[in-house]
Design a protein around this motif. Structure first.
Motif, PDB file in Angstrom:
ATOM      1  N   SER A 274     -35.854  14.091 -13.989  1.00  0.00           N
ATOM      2  CA  SER A 274     -37.200  14.094 -13.423  1.00  0.00           C
ATOM      3  C   SER A 274     -38.043  12.967 -13.998  1.00  0.00           C
ATOM      4  CB  SER A 274     -37.878  15.440 -13.690  1.00  0.00           C
ATOM      5  OG  SER A 274     -37.122  16.504 -13.173  1.00  0.00           O
ATOM      6  N   ALA A 275     -38.012  12.821 -15.325  1.00  0.00           N
ATOM      7  CA  ALA A 275     -38.816  11.784 -15.973  1.00  0.00           C
ATOM      8  C   ALA A 275     -38.348  10.394 -15.557  1.00  0.00           C
ATOM      9  CB  ALA A 275     -38.748  11.945 -17.488  1.00  0.00           C
ATOM     10  N   VAL A 276     -37.020  10.201 -15.499  1.00  0.00           N
ATOM     11  CA  VAL A 276     -36.477   8.888 -15.147  1.00  0.00           C
ATOM     12  C   VAL A 276     -36.831   8.520 -13.711  1.00  0.00           C
ATOM     13  CG1 VAL A 276     -34.344   7.596 -14.758  1.00  0.00           C
ATOM     14  CG2 VAL A 276     -34.605   8.957 -16.836  1.00  0.00           C
ATOM     15  N   ILE A 277     -36.648   9.469 -12.796  1.00  0.00           N
ATOM     16  CA  ILE A 277     -36.899   9.180 -11.378  1.00  0.00           C
ATOM     17  C   ILE A 277     -38.387   9.005 -11.106  1.00  0.00           C
ATOM     18  CG2 ILE A 277     -36.761  10.145  -9.053  1.00  0.00           C
ATOM     19  CD1 ILE A 277     -34.090  11.395  -9.850  1.00  0.00           C
ATOM     20  N   TYR A 278     -39.213   9.919 -11.628  1.00  0.00           N
ATOM     21  CA  TYR A 278     -40.631   9.895 -11.288  1.00  0.00           C
ATOM     22  C   TYR A 278     -41.387   8.769 -11.991  1.00  0.00           C
ATOM     23  CZ  TYR A 278     -45.356  11.606 -10.399  1.00  0.00           C
ATOM     24  OH  TYR A 278     -46.667  11.706 -10.001  1.00  0.00           O
TER      25      TYR A 278
ATOM     26  N   PHE B 255     -35.629  24.799  -0.621  1.00  0.00           N
ATOM     27  CA  PHE B 255     -35.345  23.490  -0.030  1.00  0.00           C
ATOM     28  C   PHE B 255     -34.236  22.790  -0.807  1.00  0.00           C
ATOM     29  CE2 PHE B 255     -35.826  18.942   0.410  1.00  0.00           C
ATOM     30  CZ  PHE B 255     -36.121  18.753   1.753  1.00  0.00           C
ATOM     31  N   GLY B 256     -34.342  22.793  -2.134  1.00  0.00           N
ATOM     32  CA  GLY B 256     -33.340  22.115  -2.950  1.00  0.00           C
ATOM     33  C   GLY B 256     -31.951  22.712  -2.786  1.00  0.00           C
ATOM     34  N   THR B 257     -31.877  24.037  -2.730  1.00  0.00           N
ATOM     35  CA  THR B 257     -30.574  24.685  -2.563  1.00  0.00           C
ATOM     36  C   THR B 257     -29.992  24.412  -1.186  1.00  0.00           C
ATOM     37  OG1 THR B 257     -31.284  26.454  -4.071  1.00  0.00           O
ATOM     38  CG2 THR B 257     -29.348  26.882  -2.702  1.00  0.00           C
ATOM     39  N   THR B 258     -30.836  24.443  -0.151  1.00  0.00           N
ATOM     40  CA  THR B 258     -30.357  24.197   1.212  1.00  0.00           C
ATOM     41  C   THR B 258     -29.853  22.772   1.366  1.00  0.00           C
ATOM     42  OG1 THR B 258     -31.955  25.809   2.081  1.00  0.00           O
ATOM     43  CG2 THR B 258     -30.992  24.246   3.643  1.00  0.00           C
ATOM     44  N   VAL B 259     -30.670  21.794   0.978  1.00  0.00           N
ATOM     45  CA  VAL B 259     -30.261  20.397   1.103  1.00  0.00           C
ATOM     46  C   VAL B 259     -29.089  20.107   0.168  1.00  0.00           C
ATOM     47  CG1 VAL B 259     -30.996  17.997   0.829  1.00  0.00           C
ATOM     48  CG2 VAL B 259     -32.551  19.666   1.819  1.00  0.00           C
TER      49      VAL B 259
ATOM     50  N   THR C  98     -30.120  12.823   3.044  1.00  0.00           N
ATOM     51  CA  THR C  98     -30.789  12.104   1.959  1.00  0.00           C
ATOM     52  C   THR C  98     -32.199  11.718   2.372  1.00  0.00           C
ATOM     53  OG1 THR C  98     -28.663  11.221   1.258  1.00  0.00           O
ATOM     54  CG2 THR C  98     -30.628  10.145   0.395  1.00  0.00           C
ATOM     55  N   PHE C  99     -32.362  11.320   3.624  1.00  0.00           N
ATOM     56  CA  PHE C  99     -33.699  10.953   4.120  1.00  0.00           C
ATOM     57  C   PHE C  99     -34.648  12.146   4.050  1.00  0.00           C
ATOM     58  CE2 PHE C  99     -36.714  10.846   7.683  1.00  0.00           C
ATOM     59  CZ  PHE C  99     -37.434   9.691   7.345  1.00  0.00           C
ATOM     60  N   LEU C 100     -34.111  13.341   4.371  1.00  0.00           N
ATOM     61  CA  LEU C 100     -34.957  14.533   4.307  1.00  0.00           C
ATOM     62  C   LEU C 100     -35.449  14.783   2.891  1.00  0.00           C
ATOM     63  CD1 LEU C 100     -33.037  17.067   6.586  1.00  0.00           C
ATOM     64  CD2 LEU C 100     -35.145  15.835   7.108  1.00  0.00           C
ATOM     65  N   GLY C 101     -34.590  14.477   1.916  1.00  0.00           N
ATOM     66  CA  GLY C 101     -34.971  14.724   0.539  1.00  0.00           C
ATOM     67  C   GLY C 101     -35.686  13.580  -0.110  1.00  0.00           C
ATOM     68  N   MET C 102     -35.699  12.416   0.510  1.00  0.00           N
ATOM     69  CA  MET C 102     -36.314  11.246  -0.122  1.00  0.00           C
ATOM     70  C   MET C 102     -37.818  11.394  -0.217  1.00  0.00           C
ATOM     71  SD  MET C 102     -34.561   8.723  -1.266  1.00  0.00           S
ATOM     72  CE  MET C 102     -35.632   7.304  -1.092  1.00  0.00           C
ATOM     73  N   PRO C 103     -38.386  11.105  -1.389  1.00  0.00           N
ATOM     74  CA  PRO C 103     -39.835  11.171  -1.521  1.00  0.00           C
ATOM     75  C   PRO C 103     -40.529  10.044  -0.801  1.00  0.00           C
ATOM     76  CG  PRO C 103     -38.810  10.379  -3.545  1.00  0.00           C
ATOM     77  CD  PRO C 103     -37.699  10.750  -2.629  1.00  0.00           C
ATOM     78  N   GLN C 104     -41.758  10.324  -0.400  1.00  0.00           N
ATOM     79  CA  GLN C 104     -42.571   9.287   0.211  1.00  0.00           C
ATOM     80  C   GLN C 104     -42.912   8.263  -0.863  1.00  0.00           C
ATOM     81  OE1 GLN C 104     -45.876  11.559   1.508  1.00  0.00           O
ATOM     82  NE2 GLN C 104     -44.705  12.698   3.018  1.00  0.00           N
TER      83      GLN C 104
ATOM     84  N   ARG D 299     -45.589  13.287  -5.897  1.00  0.00           N
ATOM     85  CA  ARG D 299     -45.093  14.214  -6.912  1.00  0.00           C
ATOM     86  C   ARG D 299     -44.278  15.360  -6.316  1.00  0.00           C
ATOM     87  NH1 ARG D 299     -49.683  15.245  -9.399  1.00  0.00           N
ATOM     88  NH2 ARG D 299     -49.377  13.754 -11.075  1.00  0.00           N
ATOM     89  N   THR D 300     -44.786  16.002  -5.291  1.00  0.00           N
ATOM     90  CA  THR D 300     -44.077  17.133  -4.698  1.00  0.00           C
ATOM     91  C   THR D 300     -42.798  16.679  -4.003  1.00  0.00           C
ATOM     92  OG1 THR D 300     -46.159  18.318  -4.362  1.00  0.00           O
ATOM     93  CG2 THR D 300     -44.255  19.050  -3.073  1.00  0.00           C
ATOM     94  N   ALA D 301     -42.888  15.582  -3.257  1.00  0.00           N
ATOM     95  CA  ALA D 301     -41.699  15.074  -2.572  1.00  0.00           C
ATOM     96  C   ALA D 301     -40.646  14.624  -3.582  1.00  0.00           C
ATOM     97  CB  ALA D 301     -42.085  13.912  -1.655  1.00  0.00           C
ATOM     98  N   ALA D 302     -41.094  14.027  -4.687  1.00  0.00           N
ATOM     99  CA  ALA D 302     -40.152  13.628  -5.731  1.00  0.00           C
ATOM    100  C   ALA D 302     -39.459  14.855  -6.319  1.00  0.00           C
ATOM    101  CB  ALA D 302     -40.880  12.855  -6.829  1.00  0.00           C
ATOM    102  N   ALA D 303     -40.206  15.935  -6.512  1.00  0.00           N
ATOM    103  CA  ALA D 303     -39.615  17.162  -7.048  1.00  0.00           C
ATOM    104  C   ALA D 303     -38.573  17.731  -6.083  1.00  0.00           C
ATOM    105  CB  ALA D 303     -40.713  18.195  -7.303  1.00  0.00           C
ATOM    106  N   LEU D 304     -38.869  17.724  -4.787  1.00  0.00           N
ATOM    107  CA  LEU D 304     -37.897  18.192  -3.796  1.00  0.00           C
ATOM    108  C   LEU D 304     -36.631  17.351  -3.838  1.00  0.00           C
ATOM    109  CD1 LEU D 304     -40.335  18.797  -0.794  1.00  0.00           C
ATOM    110  CD2 LEU D 304     -39.161  20.562  -2.117  1.00  0.00           C
ATOM    111  N   PHE D 305     -36.808  16.052  -3.959  1.00  0.00           N
ATOM    112  CA  PHE D 305     -35.676  15.140  -4.023  1.00  0.00           C
ATOM    113  C   PHE D 305     -34.831  15.396  -5.265  1.00  0.00           C
ATOM    114  CE2 PHE D 305     -34.089  10.889  -5.415  1.00  0.00           C
ATOM    115  CZ  PHE D 305     -33.164  10.698  -4.404  1.00  0.00           C
ATOM    116  N   ILE D 306     -35.487  15.577  -6.399  1.00  0.00           N
ATOM    117  CA  ILE D 306     -34.778  15.777  -7.667  1.00  0.00           C
ATOM    118  C   ILE D 306     -33.962  17.061  -7.633  1.00  0.00           C
ATOM    119  CG2 ILE D 306     -35.114  16.282 -10.122  1.00  0.00           C
ATOM    120  CD1 ILE D 306     -37.651  14.410  -9.871  1.00  0.00           C
ATOM    121  N   VAL D 307     -34.583  18.163  -7.188  1.00  0.00           N
ATOM    122  CA  VAL D 307     -33.857  19.439  -7.133  1.00  0.00           C
ATOM    123  C   VAL D 307     -32.695  19.354  -6.144  1.00  0.00           C
ATOM    124  CG1 VAL D 307     -34.050  21.899  -6.610  1.00  0.00           C
ATOM    125  CG2 VAL D 307     -35.916  20.735  -7.784  1.00  0.00           C
ATOM    126  N   SER D 308     -32.905  18.664  -5.038  1.00  0.00           N
ATOM    127  CA  SER D 308     -31.862  18.568  -4.005  1.00  0.00           C
ATOM    128  C   SER D 308     -30.644  17.808  -4.495  1.00  0.00           C
ATOM    129  CB  SER D 308     -32.432  17.900  -2.750  1.00  0.00           C
ATOM    130  OG  SER D 308     -33.475  18.665  -2.186  1.00  0.00           O
TER     131      SER D 308
END
Length: 531
Positions: A367-371, A314-318, A17-23, A384-393
């Motif tokens: 995406s809209a709710v989280i971001y 990244f999203g599929t792996t995590v 989860t930490f790996l996927g967490m956005p900054q 934005r990019t880190a949030a997208a990685l987190f959302i897909v993951s």
């Protein structure tokens, strides 16, 4: 032993989860001193558009290697200069402009936005910096091309942009076939060219631009008595800012210092400078349109493709890692201790909630709710990019958890019993016996998730992630060659998914060891024949 296994799983889950967490950072602290962050689509020429270099005074787009130009950019430059601030253009989807402003991700909206009564409930607007008139854009070969009044569009299929008053005024056309609102102007132009609609409502600069770059389309203007009736504020364009922003008075003072003739000159120059007009004037008539689009936007498409692959892989792996952890947890035998059993069931319920929520809601909504939602509710700014990685993951993790569960159930029950009979712990059994088989069982489904993620990353355009679809839409909104641009994007998506599918099939074949298994099966057949 169960306690130790549970602790290991929890630790791994926290790590994944930490790996996927956005900054994150506090929204109040994210604006560097001396900057003015302005949000716009950068795809609504001549008000704003995207281009590949800084010619004609274009400004770099934050987080991208492209530039924004147009009437809005010129107004924003004047405002920022007078405020002694550095102008930062934040490219944002139309539907995301107000959420981005309210959540503090941008300081102002300068994007051809009208200060309607509904919008005033949410944000404050400056004095207007442009005033236009409403027109209808139709095909030159249609029966509506000679229209002079709204009545002439009776029975026509007309649409407008979503969340704008352009869509509301369609009801003034007698017996109109009002179509579903569309997200942006490029989509409406594509629909018009394809014959899906007979026309769409826009403003005069949009119509002038369309006529200049596409000889098959025509702008229909109306006399005041025969056209749309609207409030003065509906055809005005203003700067949007947060409620009670103390900078509003300064912005109004700056706008008041730009005389009307200068504003007209800025708009006329923007119409001439927009990339579509320049390309129409300078392009070689013998050059293939697809080749020209690739030459002009190739690097933009390449960057979008790279972002799409990053998000999907990244999203599929995590997500697969999350699914495996959940699957292992669900396979744990019920704890004997009452407290441990209660904690195990409680955590299981939380996992069920997570899975049902993320499988039961669209990723575009997530995406809209989280971001935007987190920023508005808690004042936390997500990269934005880190949030997208987190959302897909986490979205993929919810689906993969069910896929892993099916993969575990697909393993013959006797193997569980045999492992227990020889004294294996649950952890040893999962690591050495069950999970290797599960990974092979779920490989086709995992590959399918990768293909889905490659395509579904397009919904992340709602939070303005510069993936392939977002870049393609920006290019289409700039060059007005919609079919050709989207065809190129379609081909790129196909190449990505086709390549991913073939590579995964090679992996499956490698894991199967087909030649050894074939010889064994042939041997078994021979033995059966002898019997």
């Amino acid at each position: 032993m169960n306690k130790r296994i549970f602790s290991v799983i929890a630790l791994l889950a926290m790590f994944v989860t930490f790996l996927g967490m956005p900054q994150v950072s506090r929204a109040d602290d994210k604006t560097p001193e001396g900057e003015l962050r302005v949000g716009m689509e950068a795809g609504y020429a001549p008000f704003n558009w995207t281009q590949k270099d800084d010619r004609n005074g274009a400004v770099p787009i934050q987080g991208d290697r492209a530039y924004a130009g147009g009437y809005d950019v010129e107004i924003a430059k004047r405002v920022a200069d007078q405020m002694n601030r550095k102008l930062v253009i934040v490219k944002t989807e139309w539907d995301g402009l107000l959420p981005a402003l309210q959540s503090g991700k941008i300081d102002a909206v300068i994007a051809g936005m009208s200060p309607t009564a509904e919008r005033r409930k949410e944000v404050d607007f400056s004095d207007n910096y442009y005033e236009s008139q409403l027109v209808i854009i139709t095909r030159k070969d249609s029966k509506y091309a000679t229209a002079t009044s709204l009545a002439d569009f009776s029975g026509a299929k007309i649409t407008g942009q979503l969340s704008t008053f352009h869509y509301d005024v369609i009801d003034q056309i007698p017996d109109v076939q009002k179509q579903q609102a569309m997200d942006n102007f490029p989509a409406m132009r594509v629909a018009l060219e394809s014959g899906t609609i007979d026309g769409y409502v826009g403003e005069r600069p949009e119509g002038v631009t369309v006529e200049a770059v596409n000889p098959d389309l025509k702008m229909i203007e109306f006399a005041p008595a025969d056209g749309f009736q609207s409030n003065p504020e509906d055809v005005q364009v203003s700067v949007g800012m947060r409620k009670g922003d103390p900078l509003m008075a300064e912005v109004n003072q700056i706008l008041a210092g730009i005389p009307l003739d200068e504003r007209t000159q800025i708009m006329d120059q923007a119409i001439k400078d927009q990339p579509a007009s320049e390309e129409s004037a300078s392009s070689d008539s013998n050059e293939n349109a697809l080749v020209r689009i690739i030459k002009q936007n190739g690097m933009m498409f390449l960057r979008g493709t790279g972002m799409t692959l990053l998000l999907a892989i990244f999203g599929t792996t995590v997500g697969t890692g999350i699914g495996l952890l959940i699957g292992v947890f669900r396979s744990l035998p019920e704890a004997k201790s009452g407290i441990k059993r209660g904690l195990q069931k409680g955590f299981g319920w939380l996992l069920n909630i997570y899975i049902e929520v993320f499988r039961g809601t669209p990723m575009i909504v997530q995406s809209a709710v989280i971001y935007y939602g987190i920023a508005m509710a808690f004042g936390i700014d997500l990269n934005r990019t880190a949030a997208a990685l987190f959302i897909v993951s986490i979205n993929t993790g919810a689906y993969m958890s069910e896929i892993v569960r099916g993969g575990i159930y697909a393993v013959e029950k006797g193997q569980f019993e045999a492992a227990q009979a020889i004294g294996m712990t649950h952890g040893q059994m999962m690591r050495k016996v069950i999970l290797p088989q599960v990974l092979r069982n779920i490989l086709p489904a995992t590959g399918n998730e990768l293909v889905i993620n490659i395509k579904d990353t397009s919904v992340l355009s709602i939070i303005s992630v510069s993936e392939l679809f977002f870049q393609g839409k920006s290019a289409a909104g700039t060059n007005y060659m919609f079919f050709q641009t989207y065809f190129i994007i379609c081909v790129i998506y196909f190449v990505l998914t086709f390549t991913a599918t073939r590579l995964l099939r090679l992996v499956e074949k490698k894991m199967d060891g087909p030649s050894a298994y074939v010889r064994l099966e042939e041997s078994d057949v021979a033995i059966e024949a002898d019997k």
